[in-house]
Design a protein around this motif. Structure first.
Motif, PDB file in Angstrom:
ATOM      1  N   ILE A  33      20.541 -10.469  11.875  1.00  0.00           N
ATOM      2  CA  ILE A  33      19.421  -9.823  12.551  1.00  0.00           C
ATOM      3  C   ILE A  33      18.596  -9.080  11.512  1.00  0.00           C
ATOM      4  CG2 ILE A  33      18.770  -8.112  14.286  1.00  0.00           C
ATOM      5  CD1 ILE A  33      21.671  -8.702  15.470  1.00  0.00           C
ATOM      6  N   ALA A  34      17.297  -9.333  11.499  1.00  0.00           N
ATOM      7  CA  ALA A  34      16.380  -8.619  10.613  1.00  0.00           C
ATOM      8  C   ALA A  34      15.233  -8.096  11.462  1.00  0.00           C
ATOM      9  CB  ALA A  34      15.859  -9.537   9.512  1.00  0.00           C
ATOM     10  N   SER A  35      14.838  -6.848  11.209  1.00  0.00           N
ATOM     11  CA  SER A  35      13.764  -6.252  11.998  1.00  0.00           C
ATOM     12  C   SER A  35      13.055  -5.178  11.191  1.00  0.00           C
ATOM     13  CB  SER A  35      14.327  -5.649  13.289  1.00  0.00           C
ATOM     14  OG  SER A  35      15.251  -4.617  12.987  1.00  0.00           O
ATOM     15  N   SER A  36      11.939  -4.736  11.749  1.00  0.00           N
ATOM     16  CA  SER A  36      11.195  -3.610  11.208  1.00  0.00           C
ATOM     17  C   SER A  36      11.353  -2.478  12.204  1.00  0.00           C
ATOM     18  CB  SER A  36       9.719  -3.971  11.041  1.00  0.00           C
ATOM     19  OG  SER A  36       8.967  -2.820  10.724  1.00  0.00           O
ATOM     20  N   VAL A  37      11.690  -1.293  11.708  1.00  0.00           N
ATOM     21  CA  VAL A  37      11.940  -0.153  12.586  1.00  0.00           C
ATOM     22  C   VAL A  37      10.911   0.939  12.327  1.00  0.00           C
ATOM     23  CG1 VAL A  37      13.635   1.610  13.220  1.00  0.00           C
ATOM     24  CG2 VAL A  37      14.405  -0.692  12.613  1.00  0.00           C
ATOM     25  N   GLY A  38      10.170   1.307  13.373  1.00  0.00           N
ATOM     26  CA  GLY A  38       9.288   2.461  13.299  1.00  0.00           C
ATOM     27  C   GLY A  38       7.916   2.233  12.692  1.00  0.00           C
ATOM     28  N   VAL A  39       7.515   0.975  12.486  1.00  0.00           N
ATOM     29  CA  VAL A  39       6.186   0.704  11.939  1.00  0.00           C
ATOM     30  C   VAL A  39       5.431  -0.125  12.983  1.00  0.00           C
ATOM     31  CG1 VAL A  39       4.872  -0.376  10.086  1.00  0.00           C
ATOM     32  CG2 VAL A  39       6.985   0.818   9.562  1.00  0.00           C
ATOM     33  N   TYR A  56       2.541  -1.482  13.122  1.00  0.00           N
ATOM     34  CA  TYR A  56       1.697  -2.608  12.730  1.00  0.00           C
ATOM     35  C   TYR A  56       2.482  -3.797  12.182  1.00  0.00           C
ATOM     36  CZ  TYR A  56       2.198  -0.273   8.187  1.00  0.00           C
ATOM     37  OH  TYR A  56       2.706   0.329   7.068  1.00  0.00           O
ATOM     38  N   ALA A  57       3.804  -3.744  12.202  1.00  0.00           N
ATOM     39  CA  ALA A  57       4.601  -4.848  11.655  1.00  0.00           C
ATOM     40  C   ALA A  57       4.316  -6.166  12.378  1.00  0.00           C
ATOM     41  CB  ALA A  57       6.093  -4.517  11.731  1.00  0.00           C
ATOM     42  N   ALA A  58       4.264  -6.146  13.693  1.00  0.00           N
ATOM     43  CA  ALA A  58       4.076  -7.389  14.460  1.00  0.00           C
ATOM     44  C   ALA A  58       2.722  -8.027  14.186  1.00  0.00           C
ATOM     45  CB  ALA A  58       4.243  -7.122  15.952  1.00  0.00           C
ATOM     46  N   ILE A  59       1.652  -7.230  14.129  1.00  0.00           N
ATOM     47  CA  ILE A  59       0.335  -7.831  13.897  1.00  0.00           C
ATOM     48  C   ILE A  59       0.241  -8.397  12.483  1.00  0.00           C
ATOM     49  CG2 ILE A  59      -0.996  -5.808  13.123  1.00  0.00           C
ATOM     50  CD1 ILE A  59      -3.219  -6.881  15.099  1.00  0.00           C
ATOM     51  N   GLN A  60       0.950  -7.832  11.535  1.00  0.00           N
ATOM     52  CA  GLN A  60       0.970  -8.400  10.186  1.00  0.00           C
ATOM     53  C   GLN A  60       1.747  -9.715  10.181  1.00  0.00           C
ATOM     54  OE1 GLN A  60      -0.791  -7.523   7.628  1.00  0.00           O
ATOM     55  NE2 GLN A  60      -1.596  -5.665   8.549  1.00  0.00           N
ATOM     56  N   GLU A  61       2.855  -9.781  10.904  1.00  0.00           N
ATOM     57  CA  GLU A  61       3.682 -10.994  10.965  1.00  0.00           C
ATOM     58  C   GLU A  61       2.978 -12.131  11.704  1.00  0.00           C
ATOM     59  OE1 GLU A  61       6.960 -13.632  10.663  1.00  0.00           O
ATOM     60  OE2 GLU A  61       6.618 -11.780   9.595  1.00  0.00           O
ATOM     61  N   GLN A 114       0.856  -1.184   0.000  1.00  0.00           N
ATOM     62  CA  GLN A 114       0.000   0.000   0.000  1.00  0.00           C
ATOM     63  C   GLN A 114       0.890   1.231   0.000  1.00  0.00           C
ATOM     64  OE1 GLN A 114      -3.304  -0.163   2.692  1.00  0.00           O
ATOM     65  NE2 GLN A 114      -3.875  -2.181   1.989  1.00  0.00           N
ATOM     66  N   SER A 115       1.357   1.654   1.156  1.00  0.00           N
ATOM     67  CA  SER A 115       2.190   2.854   1.192  1.00  0.00           C
ATOM     68  C   SER A 115       3.668   2.540   0.975  1.00  0.00           C
ATOM     69  CB  SER A 115       2.033   3.568   2.539  1.00  0.00           C
ATOM     70  OG  SER A 115       2.656   2.811   3.569  1.00  0.00           O
ATOM     71  N   GLY A 116       4.065   1.301   1.230  1.00  0.00           N
ATOM     72  CA  GLY A 116       5.477   0.940   1.144  1.00  0.00           C
ATOM     73  C   GLY A 116       6.232   1.211   2.434  1.00  0.00           C
ATOM     74  N   ALA A 117       5.551   1.725   3.451  1.00  0.00           N
ATOM     75  CA  ALA A 117       6.218   2.065   4.718  1.00  0.00           C
ATOM     76  C   ALA A 117       6.792   0.830   5.400  1.00  0.00           C
ATOM     77  CB  ALA A 117       5.256   2.791   5.653  1.00  0.00           C
ATOM     78  N   LEU A 118       6.055  -0.276   5.399  1.00  0.00           N
ATOM     79  CA  LEU A 118       6.549  -1.487   6.058  1.00  0.00           C
ATOM     80  C   LEU A 118       7.785  -2.029   5.347  1.00  0.00           C
ATOM     81  CD1 LEU A 118       6.292  -3.525   8.309  1.00  0.00           C
ATOM     82  CD2 LEU A 118       4.539  -4.709   6.986  1.00  0.00           C
ATOM     83  N   ALA A 119       7.751  -2.104   4.036  1.00  0.00           N
ATOM     84  CA  ALA A 119       8.922  -2.577   3.283  1.00  0.00           C
ATOM     85  C   ALA A 119      10.118  -1.658   3.508  1.00  0.00           C
ATOM     86  CB  ALA A 119       8.598  -2.680   1.796  1.00  0.00           C
ATOM     87  N   ALA A 120       9.872  -0.351   3.561  1.00  0.00           N
ATOM     88  CA  ALA A 120      10.966   0.604   3.773  1.00  0.00           C
ATOM     89  C   ALA A 120      11.525   0.537   5.191  1.00  0.00           C
ATOM     90  CB  ALA A 120      10.486   2.022   3.470  1.00  0.00           C
ATOM     91  N   SER A 121      10.771  -0.058   6.119  1.00  0.00           N
ATOM     92  CA  SER A 121      11.219  -0.121   7.514  1.00  0.00           C
ATOM     93  C   SER A 121      12.128  -1.309   7.804  1.00  0.00           C
ATOM     94  CB  SER A 121      10.000  -0.200   8.439  1.00  0.00           C
ATOM     95  OG  SER A 121       9.440  -1.517   8.443  1.00  0.00           O
ATOM     96  N   ILE A 122      12.322  -2.198   6.849  1.00  0.00           N
ATOM     97  CA  ILE A 122      13.105  -3.415   7.070  1.00  0.00           C
ATOM     98  C   ILE A 122      14.589  -3.075   7.141  1.00  0.00           C
ATOM     99  CG2 ILE A 122      13.690  -5.713   6.189  1.00  0.00           C
ATOM    100  CD1 ILE A 122      10.736  -5.307   7.167  1.00  0.00           C
ATOM    101  N   ARG A 123      15.218  -3.543   8.200  1.00  0.00           N
ATOM    102  CA  ARG A 123      16.653  -3.351   8.416  1.00  0.00           C
ATOM    103  C   ARG A 123      17.270  -4.702   8.756  1.00  0.00           C
ATOM    104  NH1 ARG A 123      14.854   0.673   6.870  1.00  0.00           N
ATOM    105  NH2 ARG A 123      15.067   2.791   7.601  1.00  0.00           N
ATOM    106  N   SER A 124      18.493  -4.909   8.316  1.00  0.00           N
ATOM    107  CA  SER A 124      19.202  -6.128   8.691  1.00  0.00           C
ATOM    108  C   SER A 124      20.652  -5.787   8.997  1.00  0.00           C
ATOM    109  CB  SER A 124      19.115  -7.184   7.580  1.00  0.00           C
ATOM    110  OG  SER A 124      19.810  -6.749   6.423  1.00  0.00           O
ATOM    111  N   SER A 125      21.252  -6.634   9.826  1.00  0.00           N
ATOM    112  CA  SER A 125      22.647  -6.422  10.206  1.00  0.00           C
ATOM    113  C   SER A 125      23.257  -7.759  10.608  1.00  0.00           C
ATOM    114  CB  SER A 125      22.751  -5.413  11.357  1.00  0.00           C
ATOM    115  OG  SER A 125      22.070  -5.907  12.503  1.00  0.00           O
TER     116      SER A 125
END
Length: 148
Positions: free
Chosen positions: A64-70, A72-77, A42-53
């Protein structure tokens, strides 16, 4: 007599390099899932929030992979139920939507909550890639052995 020699530093570097390659591939797969495979973009915010290290404490290497600043990420997962809540017009004088056979305008509406199904993008990606990641790390370890 010929044998194999293990250089711990060479092994560590080989595993670190291969883990970083796997990290990049994992992040790309997660973003791809968020662009239509698991969730409709939809907005692309969730995809843009993905970080890995890569975390490397000298004894263990972790991806390590995570979503930063969104929020609703957990409820979608994992899925879940949202609470009932009111939606109030903030950026406009009224909300506008189709309902009851026509266009509706309202200052606020009561939302009864939603059941959100799990749409695994993290766990699904890791599960799909786990065999390839393990094989890549094994290959890196074997390649780091030196023949005498």
């Amino acid at each position: 007599m010929s044998g194999l020699t293990l250089d711990p530093d060479a092994l560590h570097q080989a595993l670190l390099q291969r883990a970083d390659t796997a990290r990049t591939a994992l992040e790309e797969r997660i973003v791809r899932k968020l662009s239509g495979e698991a969730l409709q973009k939809q907005s692309g915010a969730l995809a843009a929030s993905i970080r890995s290290s890569i975390a490397d404490d000298g004894g263990a290497i972790s991806i390590i992979a995570s979503s930063v600043g969104v929020a609703y990420a957990a409820i979608q997962e994992f899925g879940g139920k949202t609470a009932a809540h009111d939606i109030v017009a903030v950026k406009a004088r009224a909300l506008n939507f189709n309902g009851g056979g026509g266009e509706v305008f309202a200052k606020s509406v009561h939302h009864p909550g939603s059941n959100i199904p799990a749409r695994s993008f993290f766990r699904g990606s890791m599960s799909e890639m786990s065999d390839d990641i393990a094989a890549g790390l094994k290959e890196a370890a074997l390649e780091s052995l030196r023949k005498d």
